[in-house]
Structure formats: structure tokens, C-alpha cells
Design an enzyme around this catalytic site. Structure first.
Site, PDB file in Angstrom:
ATOM      1  N   CYS A 122       0.795  -1.241   0.000  1.00 51.13           N
ATOM      2  CA  CYS A 122       0.000   0.000   0.000  1.00 51.13           C
ATOM      3  C   CYS A 122       0.824   1.286   0.000  1.00 51.13           C
ATOM      4  CB  CYS A 122      -1.023   0.011   1.130  1.00 51.13           C
ATOM      5  SG  CYS A 122      -0.315   0.073   2.779  1.00 51.13           S
ATOM      6  N   LYS A 195      -6.294  -8.818  11.224  1.00 50.20           N
ATOM      7  CA  LYS A 195      -6.177  -7.377  11.015  1.00 50.20           C
ATOM      8  C   LYS A 195      -7.527  -6.863  10.531  1.00 50.20           C
ATOM      9  CE  LYS A 195      -3.795  -3.844   8.351  1.00 50.20           C
ATOM     10  NZ  LYS A 195      -2.650  -3.506   7.523  1.00 50.20           N
ATOM     11  N   ARG A 217     -10.578  -0.699   2.460  1.00 54.11           N
ATOM     12  CA  ARG A 217      -9.906  -1.995   2.578  1.00 54.11           C
ATOM     13  C   ARG A 217     -10.834  -3.100   3.084  1.00 54.11           C
ATOM     14  NH1 ARG A 217      -5.250   0.352   1.494  1.00 54.11           N
ATOM     15  NH2 ARG A 217      -4.008   1.582   2.978  1.00 54.11           N
ATOM     16  N   LYS A 248      -4.680  -6.862  15.474  1.00 56.32           N
ATOM     17  CA  LYS A 248      -4.534  -5.431  15.212  1.00 56.32           C
ATOM     18  C   LYS A 248      -5.864  -4.834  14.809  1.00 56.32           C
ATOM     19  CE  LYS A 248      -2.479  -2.424  11.833  1.00 56.32           C
ATOM     20  NZ  LYS A 248      -1.827  -2.333  10.578  1.00 56.32           N
TER      21      LYS A 248
HETATM   22  C1  PBG Z   1      -0.150  -1.450   5.896  1.00 56.06           C
HETATM   23  C2  PBG Z   1      -0.335  -1.158   7.346  1.00 56.06           C
HETATM   24  C3  PBG Z   1      -1.257  -0.305   7.975  1.00 56.06           C
HETATM   25  C4  PBG Z   1      -0.927  -0.295   9.331  1.00 56.06           C
HETATM   26  C5  PBG Z   1       0.137  -1.164   9.487  1.00 56.06           C
HETATM   27  N1  PBG Z   1       0.476  -1.699   8.256  1.00 56.06           N
HETATM   28  C6  PBG Z   1      -2.310   0.564   7.405  1.00 56.06           C
HETATM   29  C7  PBG Z   1      -3.518  -0.012   6.814  1.00 56.06           C
HETATM   30  O1  PBG Z   1      -3.728  -1.210   6.753  1.00 56.06           O
HETATM   31  O2  PBG Z   1      -4.295   0.812   6.323  1.00 56.06           O
HETATM   32  C8  PBG Z   1      -1.594   0.516  10.400  1.00 56.06           C
HETATM   33  C9  PBG Z   1      -0.734   0.873  11.566  1.00 56.06           C
HETATM   34  C10 PBG Z   1      -1.259   1.946  12.439  1.00 56.06           C
HETATM   35  O3  PBG Z   1      -2.374   2.482  12.253  1.00 56.06           O
HETATM   36  O4  PBG Z   1      -0.528   2.300  13.371  1.00 56.06           O
HETATM   37  N2  PBG Z   1      -1.118  -2.217   5.307  1.00 56.06           N
END
Ligand code: PBG
Length: 324
Positions: A122, A195, A217, A248
Site C-alpha cells: 500500500c 487485522k 480496505r 490489530k
Molecule cells: C499497511 C499497514 C497499515 C498499518 C500497518 N500496516 C495501514 C492499513 O492497513 O491501512 C496501520 C498501523 C497503524 O495504524 O498504526 N497495510
């Protein structure tokens, strides 16, 4: 037996008594600091929505890595913001890419520090999605080869652990196979297994310039109401060869973390994401909360729920407050 024979307050009367019966302890060993690598040299740009967080050029990453290691923090996780973006995220697996250079700089400055790299497209795609596009759809299978190539290039640059965060199906297996075929069989995979498609990533997307150009997403990250599905994701990632599973965000998903702790015997990580950090910092700035106390309480809660370690933007500040 009950009151008045039993008095729960007896063991809370002094800090010494409380210390003796404390069930969960946060230590420096539990912390991982996220770092953002940008091009250039001598660059140290503040991220406005995350006080205390900076975007750093490789030379500054090296200094930060040393400072982090000196504080007794065992690991950092690196994110890269490249100079140029394109449809296939070419910068992600470039041998001299932004993360690859930052890894090398960090390892040179602090060889004992564990350097984890976030594996995702990304930050490198001009459309801002985590995989390759087929029309407006994020195409799963064609993205796997790009992700695996990215993980391999990180390992070759010196990464100690690779951490796929894209949420494509089958990425852990694809990365494992590619690493093993290239004699990188000793590099562990930390899978962002559960996630969620969360509103709490807002400040990160400002820092990483990774907001999707269209859509969102939700077609690949998990739906927030689902817990059983998270356990299934984690089970699948383990079967594909993940060494560590991650949940997460952290605080809004403690139930998922606790359920994972009961179900799996593998190391568990939790990511206290940018929005969780920003909320606490903003309230503390206004004098509405005691910032350090609220941060410590959040991190202890994440540990109590079952995390073995925590990715947090507060790692340095917290490490400095914890006894060595
Ligand atoms: C990349 C990624 C993201 C985060 C970690 N790796 C952003 C997303 O998925 O939009 C978020 C980390 C944070 O908010 O501290 N895909």
C-alpha cells in the site's frame, strides 16, 4: 468464607503489597517501536497527528535504532515511504528500496536490535491498495508473488523478521516458500493474522501516505464485528507457516487477543495502532488524561489479555519509565 473474614482490600494497602501480588508486568522486553523511513538524508519530519513520531531518512533511522537499543527495547518495525509509486508497487521489492536501505542502516548502527519489516504494497502503489488491481478489484493471487518478492528483498537486506500486513489469502505460504527456496529458511514470519478494517489507522495513513485512492480496505481486511473469523484466520496462517500471530488494532480487540491466547500456543503480538496512540496523546495534550498513566494502563491491559509483545509508538517513552 466471605466478608468480614475476607477483605480484598488487605492486599492493596501499600505499593509493596500490591507489587507482591501483581499478576501482569510490563517490561522493556515487551515493546516494539514502529519507524517510518523516508528518502533523503538528515530528514526528521514530525507526524502531526502522532506527537513524538517522526518520518526519518536512513541516517536518522540509524541513530534512532541505536537510541532504541540503548533503552533496552528489543525490536523495531520498519515502514517505508518511497519517492515514487506505481500500479504494481515496484519500490516494495527494489534491492535499493527505502526499507531495504533503512534495514541495512539500522543493522549497521545496532546489530543486536531485531529489525522487523512490514510487508505490504500500500505504501508503494499509486492506488494505495495493499495488492495489485484487476479493474477496481484487489486481485488476490497475482499479489502473492509481489508480496513474496518484497519479503525476500527485506530478508536479503538484513531483516530479522518479516511481517505481512496485506491480508491477502495465502500470503504466508507464498512468503514461506519463497524465503525457503532462497535459503532464508531461518527468517520468521510475523503474520498480521487478525487485522481489522479499522478507523483507528487514520494517523498512520497520513504518516505512510497510504490512503487508498478509491474505495476502502473492507474487501480484504476483517469486519470488526467478527471474532470467530479471526480465530480461523489465525489458524490458517499457522498452517501456512506463521511463527508469530498478531491482532490489530489492540485495545478495541482485547476479546480477540484473549480468545487467541486460549486457543494457540504460539507467540502472540498486538499492535497498538496509530489511532489508539493519537487518542491518548490528544486527550493528554488537553489535560483531560494523565497521558503516561493511561498509556501504561492500556499496554498492561493488552498484555493481560494475552499479548507476548506489543507494537507501540510509545515504546521509547514507556521504556524510559520502566525499571531496567
Ligand atoms: C499497511 C499497514 C497499515 C498499518 C500497518 N500496516 C495501514 C492499513 O492497513 O491501512 C496501520 C498501523 C497503524 O495504524 O498504526 N497495510
Amino acid at each position: 468464607m466471605s466478608f468480614p473474614t475476607v477483605r480484598m482490600r488487605r492486599m492493596r494497602r501499600s505499593e509493596a503489597l500490591r507489587r507482591l501480588v501483581r499478576e501482569t508486568r510490563l517490561s522493556r522486553d515487551d515493546l516494539v517501536l514502529p519507524l517510518f523511513a523516508v528518502p533523503g538524508s538528515g530528514v526528521r519530519e514530525a507526524v502531526t497527528s502522532m506527537p513524538g513520531v517522526f518520518r526519518l531518512s536512513a541516517d536518522q533511522i540509524a541513530e534512532e535504532a541505536k537510541a532504541v537499543a540503548d533503552l533496552g527495547i528489543p525490536a523495531v518495525i520498519l515502514f517505508g515511504i518511497p519517492e515514487q509509486k506505481d500500479a504494481r508497487g515496484s519500490g516494495a521489492d527494489a534491492a535499493d528500496g527505502i526499507v531495504q536501505r533503512a534495514v541495512a542502516a539500522a543493522k549497521r548502527a545496532a546489530p543486536e536490535l531485531c529489525v522487523i519489516t512490514d510487508v505490504c504494497l500500500c505504501e508503494y502503489t499509486d492506488h494505495g491498495h495493499c495488492g495489485l488491481l484487476d479493474g477496481e478489484e484487489v486481485a488476490n493471487d497475482p499479489s502473492l508473488e509481489r508480496l513474496a518478492a518484497t519479503a525476500l528483498s527485506h530478508a536479503r537486506a538484513g531483516a530479522d523478521i518479516v511481517a505481512p500486513s496485506d491480508m491477502m489469502d495465502g500470503r504466508v505460504a507464498a512468503i514461506r516458500a519463497t524465503l525457503d527456496a532462497a535459503h532464508c529458511e531461518s527468517i520468521p514470519i510475523l503474520a498480521y493474522a487478525a487485522k481489522y478494517a479499522s478507523a483507528f489507522y487514520g494517523p498512520f495513513r497520513e504518516a505512510a501516505e497510504s490512503t487508498p485512492a478509491f474505495g476502502d480496505r473492507r474487501g480484504y481486511q476483517m469486519d470488526p464485528p467478527n471474532q470467530r473469523e479471526a480465530l480461523r484466520e489465525m489458524h490458517l496462517d499457522l498452517e501456512e507457516g506463521a511463527d508469530i500471530l498478531m491482532v490489530k488494532p489492540a485495545l478495541p480487540y482485547l476479546d480477540v487477543l484473549a480468545a487467541a491466547r486460549r486457543r494457540f500456543d504460539v507467540p502472540l503480538a498486538a499492535y497498538q495502532v496509530s489511532g489508539e496512540y493519537a487518542m491518548l496523546m490528544a486527550a493528554a495534550e488537553r489535560g483531560w488524561l494523565d497521558g503516561p498513566r493511561a498509556m501504561l494502563e492500556s499496554l498492561v491491559a493488552i498484555k493481560r489479555a494475552g499479548a507476548d509483545f506489543i507494537l507501540t509508538y510509545a515504546a521509547k517513552d514507556i521504556a524510559a519509565r520502566l525499571a531496567p
